[in-house]
Design an enzyme around this catalytic site. Structure first.
Site, PDB file in Angstrom:
ATOM      1  N   ARG A  16      14.874 -19.906  17.123  1.00  0.00           N
ATOM      2  CA  ARG A  16      14.442 -21.398  17.793  1.00  0.00           C
ATOM      3  C   ARG A  16      15.354 -21.662  18.838  1.00  0.00           C
ATOM      4  NH1 ARG A  16      10.253 -24.740  17.413  1.00  0.00           N
ATOM      5  NH2 ARG A  16      10.131 -24.229  15.127  1.00  0.00           N
ATOM      6  N   GLU A  38      10.404 -13.916  13.782  1.00  0.00           N
ATOM      7  CA  GLU A  38       9.601 -14.618  14.487  1.00  0.00           C
ATOM      8  C   GLU A  38      10.498 -15.525  15.434  1.00  0.00           C
ATOM      9  OE1 GLU A  38       7.753 -19.119  14.347  1.00  0.00           O
ATOM     10  OE2 GLU A  38       8.016 -18.164  12.578  1.00  0.00           O
ATOM     11  N   THR A  42       5.064 -21.005  16.915  1.00  0.00           N
ATOM     12  CA  THR A  42       4.691 -22.421  17.810  1.00  0.00           C
ATOM     13  C   THR A  42       3.560 -22.030  18.817  1.00  0.00           C
ATOM     14  OG1 THR A  42       6.963 -23.296  17.670  1.00  0.00           O
ATOM     15  CG2 THR A  42       5.765 -24.464  18.841  1.00  0.00           C
ATOM     16  N   LYS A  95       0.408 -21.533   6.882  1.00  0.00           N
ATOM     17  CA  LYS A  95       2.013 -22.186   6.841  1.00  0.00           C
ATOM     18  C   LYS A  95       1.784 -23.870   6.269  1.00  0.00           C
ATOM     19  CE  LYS A  95       4.425 -23.222  10.419  1.00  0.00           C
ATOM     20  NZ  LYS A  95       5.075 -23.382  11.481  1.00  0.00           N
ATOM     21  N   GLY A 122      13.352 -26.862   5.365  1.00  0.00           N
ATOM     22  CA  GLY A 122      14.460 -27.424   4.086  1.00  0.00           C
ATOM     23  C   GLY A 122      14.773 -26.292   3.213  1.00  0.00           C
ATOM     24  N   GLY A 174      14.888 -20.799   9.101  1.00  0.00           N
ATOM     25  CA  GLY A 174      15.530 -21.221  10.462  1.00  0.00           C
ATOM     26  C   GLY A 174      16.978 -20.976  10.452  1.00  0.00           C
TER      27      GLY A 174
END
Length: 211
Positions: free
Chosen positions: A17, A40, A69, A129, A158, A178
């Site tokens: 991201r 992703e 997203t 998810k 987390g 991420g």
């Protein structure tokens, strides 16, 4: 194109991201070299469609490329046109689920409550998810798994190398990772090898030997 088995066997999804197209090339090279099978890029990343296209061209057959997203059908169509092989969203949108199923694309929507999780599953999502996991906590995951153990859950938020085992033990079928997967200094330096080392550590931590 059904990727559920790949999701359940690899047990992790790399989430990228807010990076540039050039940074994404470095990130993609490192993630793929480290053995990550599901990658992703979120649709609120500038140039997300270009990144999806680049990754499909570079890693087709080596890793599956998805879009995250995905908030509406318009985003879903754009992502699929760019080459996305799976879609992930932070919410349950029945229209997005319906579109993905029509296209033969895996859709893993985000949900929090039992009602949302079950609704997404019976609408056709083969995995859901659980989000936002960092706020909900492992206790919530354990409780939700008891009545819903037939629904594969991807937990996002987390997750680190230090606690990833706890998420699997609590019932996660897979985890979305991420920032902890992409060291910022390595990304800034264009060091794909460092990213590969990080990815390899997560892949090994996610590995589940056959009983």
């Amino acid at each position: 194109m059904k990727l559920l088995n790949e999701l359940l066997s690899s047990r992790l999804v790399a989430i990228v991201r807010g990076i540039t197209r050039d940074e994404a090339r470095v990130a993609g090279a490192g993630l793929a070299a480290g053995g990550v099978k599901l990658m992703e890029v979120t649709m609120n990343t500038e140039g997300a469609l270009d990144i999806i296209h680049d990754w499909r061209s570079l890693y087709n057959g080596q890793a599956r490329i998805g879009a995250g997203t995905v908030l509406n059908v318009k985003m879903a169509k754009e992502a699929v046109s760019a080459g996305a092989e799976f879609l992930i969203s932070p919410n349950v949108d029945l229209n997005v689920i319906r579109y993905a199923l029509e296209q033969g694309i895996d859709i893993w929507p985000g949900a929090m409550t039992p009602t949302e999780i079950v609704s997404a599953f019976y609408a056709g999502a083969e995995a859901v998810k659980l989000f936002p996991m960092a706020s909900l906590g492992l206790g919530y995951l354990r409780e939700i798994r008891a009545p819903l153990n037939h629904i594969p859950l991807i937990v996002t938020g987390g997750v680190s190398l230090q606690n990833i085992a706890e998420y699997y033990e609590a019932g996660a079928s897979a985890v979305g990772i991420g920032s902890s997967l992409l060291p910022k200094d390595a990304l800034a330096a264009g060091d794909a090898n460092r990213i590969a080392e990080s990815a390899r550590a997560f892949v090994q931590a996610a590995f589940k030997p056959n009983p």
